[in-house]
Design an enzyme around this catalytic site. Structure first.
Site, PDB file in Angstrom:
ATOM      1  N   CYS A   1      54.521  47.369  38.412  1.00 34.60           N
ATOM      2  CA  CYS A   1      54.692  48.804  38.190  1.00 34.60           C
ATOM      3  C   CYS A   1      53.707  49.347  37.162  1.00 34.60           C
ATOM      4  O   CYS A   1      53.364  48.671  36.197  1.00 34.60           O
ATOM      5  CB  CYS A   1      56.099  49.079  37.691  1.00 34.60           C
ATOM      6  SG  CYS A   1      57.357  48.449  38.793  1.00 34.60           S
TER       7      CYS A   1
ATOM      8  N   ARG B   1      47.105  47.129  40.125  1.00 36.14           N
ATOM      9  CA  ARG B   1      48.203  46.242  39.735  1.00 36.14           C
ATOM     10  C   ARG B   1      49.083  45.874  40.933  1.00 36.14           C
ATOM     11  O   ARG B   1      49.837  44.914  40.852  1.00 36.14           O
ATOM     12  CB  ARG B   1      49.082  46.935  38.671  1.00 36.14           C
ATOM     13  CG  ARG B   1      48.325  47.251  37.400  1.00 36.14           C
ATOM     14  CD  ARG B   1      49.049  48.303  36.587  1.00 36.14           C
ATOM     15  NE  ARG B   1      50.226  47.795  35.926  1.00 36.14           N
ATOM     16  CZ  ARG B   1      50.286  47.398  34.669  1.00 36.14           C
ATOM     17  NH1 ARG B   1      49.198  47.438  33.929  1.00 36.14           N
ATOM     18  NH2 ARG B   1      51.402  46.967  34.133  1.00 36.14           N
TER      19      ARG B   1
ATOM     20  N   TRP C   1      56.362  48.439  42.059  1.00 41.14           N
ATOM     21  CA  TRP C   1      56.319  47.159  42.767  1.00 41.14           C
ATOM     22  C   TRP C   1      57.767  46.686  42.788  1.00 41.14           C
ATOM     23  O   TRP C   1      58.328  46.338  41.758  1.00 41.14           O
ATOM     24  CB  TRP C   1      55.419  46.177  42.012  1.00 41.14           C
ATOM     25  CG  TRP C   1      55.178  44.904  42.748  1.00 41.14           C
ATOM     26  CD1 TRP C   1      54.265  44.682  43.734  1.00 41.14           C
ATOM     27  CD2 TRP C   1      55.840  43.640  42.534  1.00 41.14           C
ATOM     28  NE1 TRP C   1      54.329  43.374  44.147  1.00 41.14           N
ATOM     29  CE2 TRP C   1      55.286  42.711  43.436  1.00 41.14           C
ATOM     30  CE3 TRP C   1      56.852  43.217  41.678  1.00 41.14           C
ATOM     31  CZ2 TRP C   1      55.701  41.394  43.501  1.00 41.14           C
ATOM     32  CZ3 TRP C   1      57.265  41.892  41.745  1.00 41.14           C
ATOM     33  CH2 TRP C   1      56.688  41.004  42.662  1.00 41.14           C
TER      34      TRP C   1
ATOM     35  N   ASN D   1      58.758  49.824  33.906  1.00 37.62           N
ATOM     36  CA  ASN D   1      58.109  48.603  34.387  1.00 37.62           C
ATOM     37  C   ASN D   1      58.851  47.447  33.742  1.00 37.62           C
ATOM     38  O   ASN D   1      59.005  47.413  32.527  1.00 37.62           O
ATOM     39  CB  ASN D   1      56.634  48.606  33.948  1.00 37.62           C
ATOM     40  CG  ASN D   1      55.961  47.266  34.191  1.00 37.62           C
ATOM     41  OD1 ASN D   1      56.398  46.473  35.039  1.00 37.62           O
ATOM     42  ND2 ASN D   1      54.892  47.001  33.445  1.00 37.62           N
ATOM     43  N   GLY D   2      59.334  46.502  34.556  1.00 35.74           N
ATOM     44  CA  GLY D   2      60.055  45.356  33.991  1.00 35.74           C
ATOM     45  C   GLY D   2      61.361  45.146  34.736  1.00 35.74           C
ATOM     46  O   GLY D   2      61.562  45.682  35.828  1.00 35.74           O
TER      47      GLY D   2
ATOM     48  N   GLU E   1      42.671  26.524  45.069  1.00 34.88           N
ATOM     49  CA  GLU E   1      42.186  27.915  45.074  1.00 34.88           C
ATOM     50  C   GLU E   1      41.933  28.385  46.510  1.00 34.88           C
ATOM     51  O   GLU E   1      42.324  29.497  46.896  1.00 34.88           O
ATOM     52  CB  GLU E   1      40.902  28.002  44.223  1.00 34.88           C
ATOM     53  CG  GLU E   1      40.093  29.280  44.347  1.00 34.88           C
ATOM     54  CD  GLU E   1      40.743  30.502  43.727  1.00 34.88           C
ATOM     55  OE1 GLU E   1      41.890  30.405  43.245  1.00 34.88           O
ATOM     56  OE2 GLU E   1      40.108  31.578  43.759  1.00 34.88           O
TER      57      GLU E   1
ATOM     58  N   LYS F   1      44.009  31.453  48.307  1.00 35.85           N
ATOM     59  CA  LYS F   1      43.347  32.656  48.831  1.00 35.85           C
ATOM     60  C   LYS F   1      43.750  32.894  50.289  1.00 35.85           C
ATOM     61  O   LYS F   1      43.941  34.031  50.707  1.00 35.85           O
ATOM     62  CB  LYS F   1      41.824  32.527  48.720  1.00 35.85           C
ATOM     63  CG  LYS F   1      41.304  32.646  47.300  1.00 35.85           C
ATOM     64  CD  LYS F   1      41.479  34.053  46.755  1.00 35.85           C
ATOM     65  CE  LYS F   1      41.104  34.182  45.291  1.00 35.85           C
ATOM     66  NZ  LYS F   1      42.099  33.629  44.369  1.00 35.85           N
TER      67      LYS F   1
ATOM     68  N   GLU G   1      47.250  34.325  50.104  1.00 34.32           N
ATOM     69  CA  GLU G   1      47.322  35.662  49.502  1.00 34.32           C
ATOM     70  C   GLU G   1      46.831  36.767  50.422  1.00 34.32           C
ATOM     71  O   GLU G   1      47.509  37.768  50.590  1.00 34.32           O
ATOM     72  CB  GLU G   1      46.415  35.716  48.256  1.00 34.32           C
ATOM     73  CG  GLU G   1      47.016  35.205  46.998  1.00 34.32           C
ATOM     74  CD  GLU G   1      46.140  35.569  45.807  1.00 34.32           C
ATOM     75  OE1 GLU G   1      44.981  35.136  45.754  1.00 34.32           O
ATOM     76  OE2 GLU G   1      46.634  36.294  44.924  1.00 34.32           O
TER      77      GLU G   1
ATOM     78  N   HIS H   1      49.963   9.676  51.356  1.00 26.91           N
ATOM     79  CA  HIS H   1      51.326   9.532  50.824  1.00 26.91           C
ATOM     80  C   HIS H   1      52.283  10.547  51.446  1.00 26.91           C
ATOM     81  O   HIS H   1      53.348  10.802  50.891  1.00 26.91           O
ATOM     82  CB  HIS H   1      51.300   9.653  49.297  1.00 26.91           C
ATOM     83  CG  HIS H   1      50.459   8.598  48.667  1.00 26.91           C
ATOM     84  ND1 HIS H   1      50.849   7.271  48.609  1.00 26.91           N
ATOM     85  CD2 HIS H   1      49.217   8.647  48.127  1.00 26.91           C
ATOM     86  CE1 HIS H   1      49.888   6.566  48.035  1.00 26.91           C
ATOM     87  NE2 HIS H   1      48.885   7.377  47.741  1.00 26.91           N
TER      88      HIS H   1
ATOM     89  N   LYS I   1      48.594  42.702  41.058  1.00 25.07           N
ATOM     90  CA  LYS I   1      47.468  42.141  40.316  1.00 25.07           C
ATOM     91  C   LYS I   1      47.933  41.597  38.974  1.00 25.07           C
ATOM     92  O   LYS I   1      47.545  40.527  38.551  1.00 25.07           O
ATOM     93  CB  LYS I   1      46.413  43.232  40.112  1.00 25.07           C
ATOM     94  CG  LYS I   1      45.185  42.799  39.326  1.00 25.07           C
ATOM     95  CD  LYS I   1      44.287  41.951  40.170  1.00 25.07           C
ATOM     96  CE  LYS I   1      43.018  41.517  39.470  1.00 25.07           C
ATOM     97  NZ  LYS I   1      42.429  40.338  40.139  1.00 25.07           N
TER      98      LYS I   1
HETATM   99  C1  AGP Z   1      44.854  34.944  42.093  1.00 27.06           C
HETATM  100  O1  AGP Z   1      44.082  35.287  43.208  1.00 27.06           O
HETATM  101  C2  AGP Z   1      46.131  35.658  42.037  1.00 27.06           C
HETATM  102  N1  AGP Z   1      46.081  37.042  42.291  1.00 27.06           N
HETATM  103  C3  AGP Z   1      47.116  35.242  40.977  1.00 27.06           C
HETATM  104  O2  AGP Z   1      47.504  33.944  41.277  1.00 27.06           O
HETATM  105  C4  AGP Z   1      46.654  35.330  39.513  1.00 27.06           C
HETATM  106  O3  AGP Z   1      45.652  34.393  39.266  1.00 27.06           O
HETATM  107  C5  AGP Z   1      47.868  35.080  38.603  1.00 27.06           C
HETATM  108  O4  AGP Z   1      48.839  36.061  38.867  1.00 27.06           O
HETATM  109  C6  AGP Z   1      47.515  35.075  37.156  1.00 27.06           C
HETATM  110  O5  AGP Z   1      47.085  36.329  36.724  1.00 27.06           O
HETATM  111  P1  AGP Z   1      46.343  36.496  35.353  1.00 27.06           P
HETATM  112  O6  AGP Z   1      45.078  35.699  35.443  1.00 27.06           O
HETATM  113  O7  AGP Z   1      46.098  37.958  35.222  1.00 27.06           O
HETATM  114  O8  AGP Z   1      47.243  35.955  34.277  1.00 27.06           O
END
Ligand code: AGP
Length: 607
Positions: A2, A27, A74, A98-99, A479, A483, A486, A502, A602
Site C-alpha cells: 500500500c 510498490r 495491496w 499501510n500495514g 534467481e 523470475k 514472478e 536426492h 515491489k
Molecule cells: C525480486 O524479483 C522480488 N521482487 C522480491 O523477491 C524482492 O527481492 C524481495 O521482496 C526483497 O525486496 P527488497 O530487496 O526490497 O528487500
C-alpha cells in the site's frame, strides 16, 4: 504494498494526490482511492485495479477540495474490490493505512458491540471506527486519534482527515514508514520520499511509534508515549522528475539494459582502478575485528546474499550464517561477540528485513546494510550502509539492483579478505580486474538477446521448469526460477545441481525443461555430470555457458546460450542477466503484466 499520500494546501488536492500515487505505483497495488473535504464534508472516489481507473472516475466525478488523502491498496484483509479500497471511514473521519492491524478482529467485535456499523472486511476500517467512536464520545480529533493509536497492535502507517477540519491531518507510523513534507503554505504526508519529491524537497521521516499532527503551516510530532518532540527536516536527494520507460516497452526491459551501468557505477564507488584494490566508503568499524557474519534478506535479495556467503567464506575465510529474514526474526538467533550483521535489500523498507535489522540492533550486533534506496528506513537505522548504485528500480521483478547487490557483496568479501589477511594484494588485484570486466561483458549479453529470445519461445510453452546451478551459481538458479514464477507465472524450481539425485531427478521428463547454469570454472565438470544425468533420463537440458563449456556439452544439451568468457569468481553477476532476460521475454510472449505482476508488491512492507 500500500502507498499513502496526504495533502493540505491551497491547490486542488486530488490532482496532486493522483500524481504522487503514480509515483508509488511501483510498490504494487490492486485498487486505489482518494478522499477530500468538500465544504467540510468527506467525499471519496475509489476504483478497483489501476490508477487509470481511478483517474477515469475522477474525470467523470471530479473531487474538489484542498485537503485530501489517497491510497494504493495491496489487498491483505478483504478482496481487492472497490468497496474494500481505501480511504475508509465514516462521515466524521477518513483514513488510509499501510500495514496490518493484528488485533482487528477483537477491536471489530468491541466496536460492533458499541454500535459502530462496519461496511468493509478490512482491518483498516477498525481504526476508522475506533476514531469515530472516540469522536462521538466528545474527544477532539487529536485526542480521538491519539487514544486510538494506543489500542492498535501490528504494523501501520496511517493518515487521516476529519469532517469540519479543513486544516488538519493526522499521521502515524509503527512498523511501516511515513514521511512528512514541508511546502510553502502546504504540507504533505507520504509513504516515502519518492512520492513527495515533486511536491517538496524538505522531508521529515517519522521515528517508529511517532504520530504527527499536520496543519497547513507545519507539523508537530509525538512519540509513542505521546511526548511532543522535534524531528529533523532533511533535504531529500530524491529527484522529483518523473521516472520514465524511455523507449522501452516495460520498466523491466529498461532496467535489464541498465545492468552494465548499475554494476559499473557500483564498482566505481568500491574499487580504486589505479591500485586495483577495493576501497569501500568509510565504515564506522574495523572489518578485521569480526569473527562471524550474519547475512539476512528476503526474496531475490536473499539469493544475492547466498552468493555473498559463498564469497565471504571462500575469499575472506570468515564463517557466515544466512537466513531469510522472515525466519530469522522469529528464530531468536544467539550471536557471538564479533558478529557483523549484514542486511541486503533493494527498497530498504521490507518489513521482515527491517525487523531482522532491529533484532540485531537489540542484540548489540553492528549492522551493515546493502541498500538501493539511500533514504529508506533501513538506511536510517543501520550502523553503516553500502549503496548499490542501480538507481530507482520500478519493475516489481528486481534486476539491476540484484546484480548491483552481488557486486557490493563481492567487494565486501574482498575487503574482509584483505582486512583479515586472507588474500594478498596480488590476488585482490586479479579479483578486482575480474570485477571490472563485468560491465563490458554485461553489455555484450544485452547487445545480443536473440538466442535468449529463441529460447523464450520454448520456455513459454512449459508448465514447469527446473534450474540447476552449483557453488556461487546456485543462487542464480534460484534467481532464474523466481523470475519465471514472478512474471511468467510458470512453476519453476532452482536446485543445487548436486542435489538432483536426492529426489528432484524424479521430475525429469521431456516436458520439463532443465536449465543449467554452467560457466567454466572449478565446478564445471561437476555440473556437467549432473547435466548428463538429467539428459540420460530424457530431460531436455538447456545450458548457459561460455564457448569452452558449450563445446564440452555439445551433443548433450538440447540448446545452448553462449555467454562471454569470464573469471568464475564473477560468473554469478554475469549469469544473473540472461536468466532475467529469459524470464522477461517469456513474460512478454505470455502477455503477463511484466512490471506489476499479479499479487506482487515491489516493497513488501507487511509481514
Ligand atoms: C525480486 O524479483 C522480488 N521482487 C522480491 O523477491 C524482492 O527481492 C524481495 O521482496 C526483497 O525486496 P527488497 O530487496 O526490497 O528487500
Amino acid at each position: 504494498m500500500c502507498g499513502i499520500v496526504g495533502v493540505i494546501g491551497t491547490r486542488p488536492a486530488a490532482a496532486l494526490i493522483l500524481e504522487s500515487l503514480h509515483r508509488l505505483e511501483y510498490r504494487g497495488y490492486d485498487s486505489a482511492g482518494i478522499a477530500t473535504l468538500v465544504n467540510g464534508h468527506i467525499v471519496r472516489r475509489r476504483a478497483e485495479g489501476k490508477l487509470a481507473n481511478l483517474a477515469a472516475v475522477l474525470q467523470h466525478s471530479p473531487l474538489p477540495g484542498t485537503i485530501g488523502i489517497g491510497h494504493t491498496r495491496w489487498a491483505t484483509h478483504g478482496a481487492p474490490t472497490e468497496n474494500n479500497a481505501h480511504p475508509h471511514g465514516t462521515s466524521r473521519v477518513s483514513i488510509v493505512h499501510n500495514g496490518i492491524i493484528e488485533n482487528h478482529a477483537e477491536l471489530r467485535a468491541e466496536l460492533e458491540a458499541a454500535g459502530q456499523e462496519f461496511s468493509t472486511e478490512t482491518d483498516t476500517e477498525t481504526v476508522a471506527q475506533l476514531v469515530d467512536l472516540n469522536l462521538q464520545r466528545g474527544m477532539t480529533p487529536v485526542e480521538a486519534a491519539g487514544a486510538a493509536f494506543k489500542r492498535l497492535e501490528g504494523a501501520y502507517a496511517l493518515a487521516m482527515i476529519f469532517a469540519g477540519h479543513p486544516e488538519l491531518m493526522i499521521g502515524a507510523q509503527r512498523g511501516a514508514p511515513l514521511a512528512v513534507g514541508f511546502g510553502e503554505e502546504e504540507m504533505f504526508v507520504g509513504s516515502d520520499g519518492l512520492a513527495l519529491a515533486p511536491l517538496t524537497r524538505r522531508i521529515t521521516y517519522l521515528h517508529d511509534g511517532d504520530w504527527t499532527v499536520v496543519q497547513r503551516n507545519g507539523a508537530i510530532f509525538f512519540d509513542a508515549a505521546g511526548v511532543e518532540g522535534q524531528r529533523e527536516i532533511k533535504l531529500t536527494r530524491l529527484t522529483g522528475a518523473a521516472i520514465g520507460k524511455g523507449n522501452f516497452r516495460h520498466f523491466m526491459e529498461k532496467e535489464l539494459h541498465e545492468h552494465p551501468t548499475a554494476v559499473g557505477d557500483t564498482l566505481h564507488r568500491m574499487i580504486n582502478p589505479a591500485t586495483r584494490a577495493v576501497a569501500l566508503p568509510h565504515l564506522p568499524f574495523d572489518l578485521a575485528s569480526f569473527s562471524r557474519i550474519s547475512l539476512t534478506a528476503c526474496g531475490g535479495a536473499y539469493f544475492a546474499a547466498l552468493a555473498g556467503r559463498h564469497w565471504i567464506e571462500e575469499i575472506a575465510r570468515l564463517p557466515t550464517d544466512i537466513d531469510v529474514a522472515s525466519e530469522f526474526r522469529y528464530r531468536n538467533p544467539p550471536f557471538d561477540a564479533g558478529t557483523l550483521g549484514v542486511l541486503v535489500s533493494q527498497s530498504g523498507e521490507t518489513a521482515d528485513a527491517l525487523a531482522a535489522l532491529r533484532y540485531m540492533k537489540e542484540q548489540k550486533v553492528p549492522v551493515l546494510s546493502v541498500l538501493n534506496v539511500p533514504e529508506s528506513t533501513m538506511a536510517r537505522e543501520s550502523d553503516a550502509v553500502l549503496d548499490t548504485l542501480a538507481g530507482p528500480e520500478i519493475a516489481v521483478a528486481s534486476t539491476k539492483a540484484f546484480t548491483a547487490q552481488l557486486t557490493v557483496l563481492a567487494c565486501l568479501a574482498l575487503a574482509l579478505g584483505r582486512a583479515r589477511g586472507a588474500i594478498d594484494a596480488k590476488r585482490e588485484a586479479a579479483m578486482t580486474d575480474a570485477l571490472l570486466q563485468v560491465p563490458a561483458a554485461a553489455a555484450q549479453v544485452m547487445d545480443d538477446e536473440a538466442p535468449i529470445k529463441r529460447l523464450a519461445t520454448r520456455i513459454a510453452q512449459a508448465r514447469d521448469v527446473l534450474y540447476l546451478g552449483r557453488g556461487s551459481c546456485f543462487p542464480i538458479a534460484l534467481e532464474g526460477a523466481l523470475k519465471l514464477k514472478e512474471i511468467c507465472y510458470i512453476h519453476a524450481e532452482g536446485y543445487a545441481a548436486g542435489e538432483m539425485k536426492h529426489g528432484p531427478i524424479a521430475l525429469i521428463d521431456p516436458a520439463v525443461p532443465v536449465i543449467a547454469i554452467a560457466p567454466s570454472g572449478p565446478l564445471f565438470e561437476k555440473t556437467a555430470s549432473n547435466v548428463q544425468e538429467a539428459a540420460a533420463r530424457g530431460g531436455q537440458v538447456i545450458v548457459f555457458s561460455d564457448q569452452a563449456g558449450a563445446a564440452k556439452l555439445a551433443g548433450i544439451a538440447s540448446q545452448t546460450v553462449v555467454l562471454p568468457s569470464i573469471d568464475p569468481f564473477v560468473a554469478p553477476i554475469l549469469y544473473a542477466i540472461p536468466v532475467e532476460v529469459l524470464a522477461y521475454h517469456v513474460a512478454v510472449l505470455k502477455g503477463t503484466d511484466v512490471d506489476q505482476p499479479r499479487n506482487l508488491a515491489k516493497s513488501v512492507t507487511v509481514e
